[in-house]
Design an enzyme around this catalytic site. Sequence first.
Site, PDB file in Angstrom:
ATOM      1  N   ASP A   1       1.063  -1.031   0.027  1.00 26.69           N
ATOM      2  CA  ASP A   1      -0.155  -0.422   0.199  1.00 26.69           C
ATOM      3  C   ASP A   1       1.084   0.611  -0.302  1.00 26.69           C
ATOM      4  O   ASP A   1       1.880   1.236   0.810  1.00 26.69           O
ATOM      5  CB  ASP A   1      -1.043   0.082   1.141  1.00 26.69           C
ATOM      6  CG  ASP A   1      -2.244   0.739   1.022  1.00 26.69           C
ATOM      7  OD1 ASP A   1      -2.981   0.571   0.819  1.00 26.69           O
ATOM      8  OD2 ASP A   1      -2.419   1.945   0.866  1.00 26.69           O
TER       9      ASP A   1
ATOM     10  N   LEU B   1      -6.539  -4.718  -4.556  1.00 26.88           N
ATOM     11  CA  LEU B   1      -7.743  -3.378  -4.177  1.00 26.88           C
ATOM     12  C   LEU B   1      -7.543  -2.016  -3.911  1.00 26.88           C
ATOM     13  O   LEU B   1      -8.168  -1.435  -3.874  1.00 26.88           O
ATOM     14  CB  LEU B   1      -8.415  -4.293  -2.710  1.00 26.88           C
ATOM     15  CG  LEU B   1      -8.668  -6.357  -2.712  1.00 26.88           C
ATOM     16  CD1 LEU B   1      -7.949  -7.106  -2.552  1.00 26.88           C
ATOM     17  CD2 LEU B   1     -10.070  -6.098  -1.453  1.00 26.88           C
ATOM     18  N   ALA B   2      -5.974  -2.285  -4.164  1.00 25.76           N
ATOM     19  CA  ALA B   2      -5.651  -1.087  -4.007  1.00 25.76           C
ATOM     20  C   ALA B   2      -6.199  -0.191  -5.467  1.00 25.76           C
ATOM     21  O   ALA B   2      -6.108  -0.559  -5.940  1.00 25.76           O
ATOM     22  CB  ALA B   2      -4.200  -0.912  -4.069  1.00 25.76           C
TER      23      ALA B   2
ATOM     24  N   TYR C   1     -15.398   7.269 -11.369  1.00 23.85           N
ATOM     25  CA  TYR C   1     -14.763   5.793 -11.081  1.00 23.85           C
ATOM     26  C   TYR C   1     -15.018   4.003 -11.404  1.00 23.85           C
ATOM     27  O   TYR C   1     -14.718   3.561 -11.515  1.00 23.85           O
ATOM     28  CB  TYR C   1     -15.114   5.853  -9.273  1.00 23.85           C
ATOM     29  CG  TYR C   1     -14.961   4.282  -8.598  1.00 23.85           C
ATOM     30  CD1 TYR C   1     -13.531   4.323  -8.188  1.00 23.85           C
ATOM     31  CD2 TYR C   1     -16.631   3.794  -8.217  1.00 23.85           C
ATOM     32  CE1 TYR C   1     -14.106   2.776  -7.584  1.00 23.85           C
ATOM     33  CE2 TYR C   1     -15.936   2.431  -7.125  1.00 23.85           C
ATOM     34  CZ  TYR C   1     -14.554   2.072  -7.186  1.00 23.85           C
ATOM     35  OH  TYR C   1     -14.863   0.976  -5.642  1.00 23.85           O
TER      36      TYR C   1
ATOM     37  N   ILE D   1     -27.282  13.684   5.173  1.00 25.29           N
ATOM     38  CA  ILE D   1     -27.946  12.637   4.728  1.00 25.29           C
ATOM     39  C   ILE D   1     -28.163  13.630   3.303  1.00 25.29           C
ATOM     40  O   ILE D   1     -28.384  14.191   2.939  1.00 25.29           O
ATOM     41  CB  ILE D   1     -29.089  11.261   4.689  1.00 25.29           C
ATOM     42  CG1 ILE D   1     -28.923  11.289   5.781  1.00 25.29           C
ATOM     43  CG2 ILE D   1     -30.223  11.923   3.590  1.00 25.29           C
ATOM     44  CD1 ILE D   1     -30.265  10.439   5.972  1.00 25.29           C
TER      45      ILE D   1
HETATM   46  N1  LIG Z   1     -15.686  -0.147   0.066  1.00 28.35           N
HETATM   47  C1  LIG Z   1     -16.328  -0.417  -0.597  1.00 28.35           C
HETATM   48  O1  LIG Z   1     -17.878   0.290  -0.415  1.00 28.35           O
HETATM   49  C2  LIG Z   1     -16.339  -0.686  -2.186  1.00 28.35           C
HETATM   50  C3  LIG Z   1     -17.079  -1.198  -2.984  1.00 28.35           C
HETATM   51  C4  LIG Z   1     -17.214  -1.699  -4.335  1.00 28.35           C
HETATM   52  C5  LIG Z   1     -15.702  -2.294  -4.329  1.00 28.35           C
HETATM   53  N2  LIG Z   1     -14.683  -1.495  -3.583  1.00 28.35           N
HETATM   54  C6  LIG Z   1     -13.475  -1.837  -3.842  1.00 28.35           C
HETATM   55  O2  LIG Z   1     -12.475  -2.652  -3.093  1.00 28.35           O
HETATM   56  C7  LIG Z   1     -10.784  -1.871  -2.786  1.00 28.35           C
HETATM   57  C8  LIG Z   1     -11.062  -1.784  -1.623  1.00 28.35           C
HETATM   58  O3  LIG Z   1     -11.670  -0.392  -1.197  1.00 28.35           O
HETATM   59  P1  LIG Z   1     -11.852   0.247   0.441  1.00 28.35           P
HETATM   60  O4  LIG Z   1     -12.568   0.211   0.462  1.00 28.35           O
HETATM   61  O5  LIG Z   1     -10.519  -1.324   1.372  1.00 28.35           O
HETATM   62  O6  LIG Z   1     -11.105   1.464   0.416  1.00 28.35           O
HETATM   63  P2  LIG Z   1      -9.972   2.499   1.128  1.00 28.35           P
HETATM   64  O7  LIG Z   1      -9.315   3.829   0.453  1.00 28.35           O
HETATM   65  O8  LIG Z   1     -10.516   1.792   2.889  1.00 28.35           O
HETATM   66  O9  LIG Z   1      -8.512   1.150   0.737  1.00 28.35           O
HETATM   67  C9  LIG Z   1      -7.737   0.892  -0.696  1.00 28.35           C
HETATM   68  C10 LIG Z   1      -6.394   1.807  -0.431  1.00 28.35           C
HETATM   69  O10 LIG Z   1      -5.301   1.905  -1.287  1.00 28.35           O
HETATM   70  C11 LIG Z   1      -4.623   2.495  -1.334  1.00 28.35           C
HETATM   71  N3  LIG Z   1      -4.199   3.211  -2.608  1.00 28.35           N
HETATM   72  C12 LIG Z   1      -5.025   3.779  -3.232  1.00 28.35           C
HETATM   73  N4  LIG Z   1      -3.573   4.151  -4.123  1.00 28.35           N
HETATM   74  C13 LIG Z   1      -3.077   3.617  -4.337  1.00 28.35           C
HETATM   75  C14 LIG Z   1      -1.441   3.946  -5.113  1.00 28.35           C
HETATM   76  N5  LIG Z   1      -1.277   4.343  -6.017  1.00 28.35           N
HETATM   77  N6  LIG Z   1      -0.329   2.872  -4.689  1.00 28.35           N
HETATM   78  C15 LIG Z   1      -0.682   1.656  -3.761  1.00 28.35           C
HETATM   79  N7  LIG Z   1      -2.006   1.743  -3.140  1.00 28.35           N
HETATM   80  C16 LIG Z   1      -2.802   3.159  -3.627  1.00 28.35           C
HETATM   81  C17 LIG Z   1      -5.324   3.616  -0.319  1.00 28.35           C
HETATM   82  O11 LIG Z   1      -4.074   4.155   0.646  1.00 28.35           O
HETATM   83  C18 LIG Z   1      -5.452   2.539   0.413  1.00 28.35           C
HETATM   84  O12 LIG Z   1      -4.391   1.803   1.873  1.00 28.35           O
HETATM   85  C19 LIG Z   1     -11.336  -0.776  -3.672  1.00 28.35           C
HETATM   86  O13 LIG Z   1     -10.659  -1.599  -5.289  1.00 28.35           O
HETATM   87  C20 LIG Z   1     -12.210  -0.273  -4.221  1.00 28.35           C
HETATM   88  O14 LIG Z   1     -12.741   0.505  -5.547  1.00 28.35           O
HETATM   89  C21 LIG Z   1     -14.956  -0.993  -2.718  1.00 28.35           C
END
Ligand SMILES: NC(=O)c1ccc[n+]([C@@H]2O[C@H](COP(=O)([O-])OP(=O)(O)OC[C@H]3O[C@@H](n4cnc5c(N)ncnc54)[C@H](O)[C@@H]3O)[C@@H](O)[C@H]2O)c1
Length: 306
Positions: A31, A70-71, A139, A198
């Site tokens: 990360d 997931l990042a 997004y 909201i």
């Molecule tokens: N939370 C939700 O409701 C949801 C829903 C659908 C999909 N997602 C997807 O699930 C994944 C995780 O989501 P989350 O809610 O844990 O998000 P989050 O923002 O908590 O975690 C994302 C992480 O990615 C890291 N990151 C961002 N850019 C980066 C880079 N250039 N290099 C390295 N690290 C980087 C951030 O520092 C962060 O820790 C994401 O891909 C998100 O799009 C999330």
Amino acid sequence: MRILVTGTSGFIAGHLVRRLHSAGHEVTGLDVAEPRRPVEGWRDVRLDLRDDAGVSRVVAEVKPEVVFHLAAQASVSVSMREPRLDIETNVIASVMLARAAAEAGARRFVFTSSGGAMFGAPEIVPANDDTPVEPRSFYGASKASAEKFLKIVEWETGMTVASVRPGNVYGPYQDPHGEAGVVAIFAERMLRGEPVTIFGTGGDTRDYVYVEDVVEAQVRASEAATGEMCVVGTGLETSTHKIFEVLAKHCAYERAPIMAPPRAGDIPRMAMDTTRAREVWGWTPQVSLDEGIARTVEVFRAAAQK
Ligand SMILES: NC(=O)c1ccc[n+]([C@@H]2O[C@H](COP(=O)([O-])OP(=O)(O)OC[C@H]3O[C@@H](n4cnc5c(N)ncnc54)[C@H](O)[C@@H]3O)[C@@H](O)[C@H]2O)c1
């Protein structure tokens, strides 16, 4: 197994990395940000995924058999202000990571897409995996594009690519200070007795899925015989008002919400039919909204008392 998980300082991958580590796998987390929770024995790499050379170096060193990616830039409203960040992070960096993983011998790449954002405002709700992909935010477009690019990497290299497409994920340790994650934002404010806003009418619906259910889908996506792409949710439409109400009950919060105009990129309705995930991964959601919110509030309350 040697496993690389990206986004481990964030919410969902923070849960996934703990599950994989406690199952005995040799896990490396990656990360750009410092972790908000202690690293419990896995290797933790600090790197910006947009650094192609750095990514190639780390992946060649780790030689992961499986990559959970997931990042991401994960906020709809940030994407509407800064689309470049989504294109660079969610599309280009995902493709470069996947190619590096294939070159290092990985057999499976599990991408985390977005069921909530890639279908835009579908005519039929619940949406399923055959719903036309028509995102309404940069997004959503970045996630849908990344899936297409990653399938080319699969075709090019033979490394199978799976995609987990979650709805609105919620649970303990979600960042309450971001722009996404209404459950975490409301929970923290309610436990502090602060006003809660909201956006929109409050009647907008989403499919709220508990984080451990999403982690289970990720694990199953890594183990399945083929690389599948499946939406992951509960099939239920839950309004923002309902989320407010269930959280208020668990937080003993008695104030009324403040209503504010809707935000750019937000969609009116969403829920997901997860028939494909059940068929190919044997996955169904296990945690009800009331139970998931109770577990979430318990952890937020404990953190607030520290
Ligand atoms: N939370 C939700 O409701 C949801 C829903 C659908 C999909 N997602 C997807 O699930 C994944 C995780 O989501 P989350 O809610 O844990 O998000 P989050 O923002 O908590 O975690 C994302 C992480 O990615 C890291 N990151 C961002 N850019 C980066 C880079 N250039 N290099 C390295 N690290 C980087 C951030 O520092 C962060 O820790 C994401 O891909 C998100 O799009 C999330």
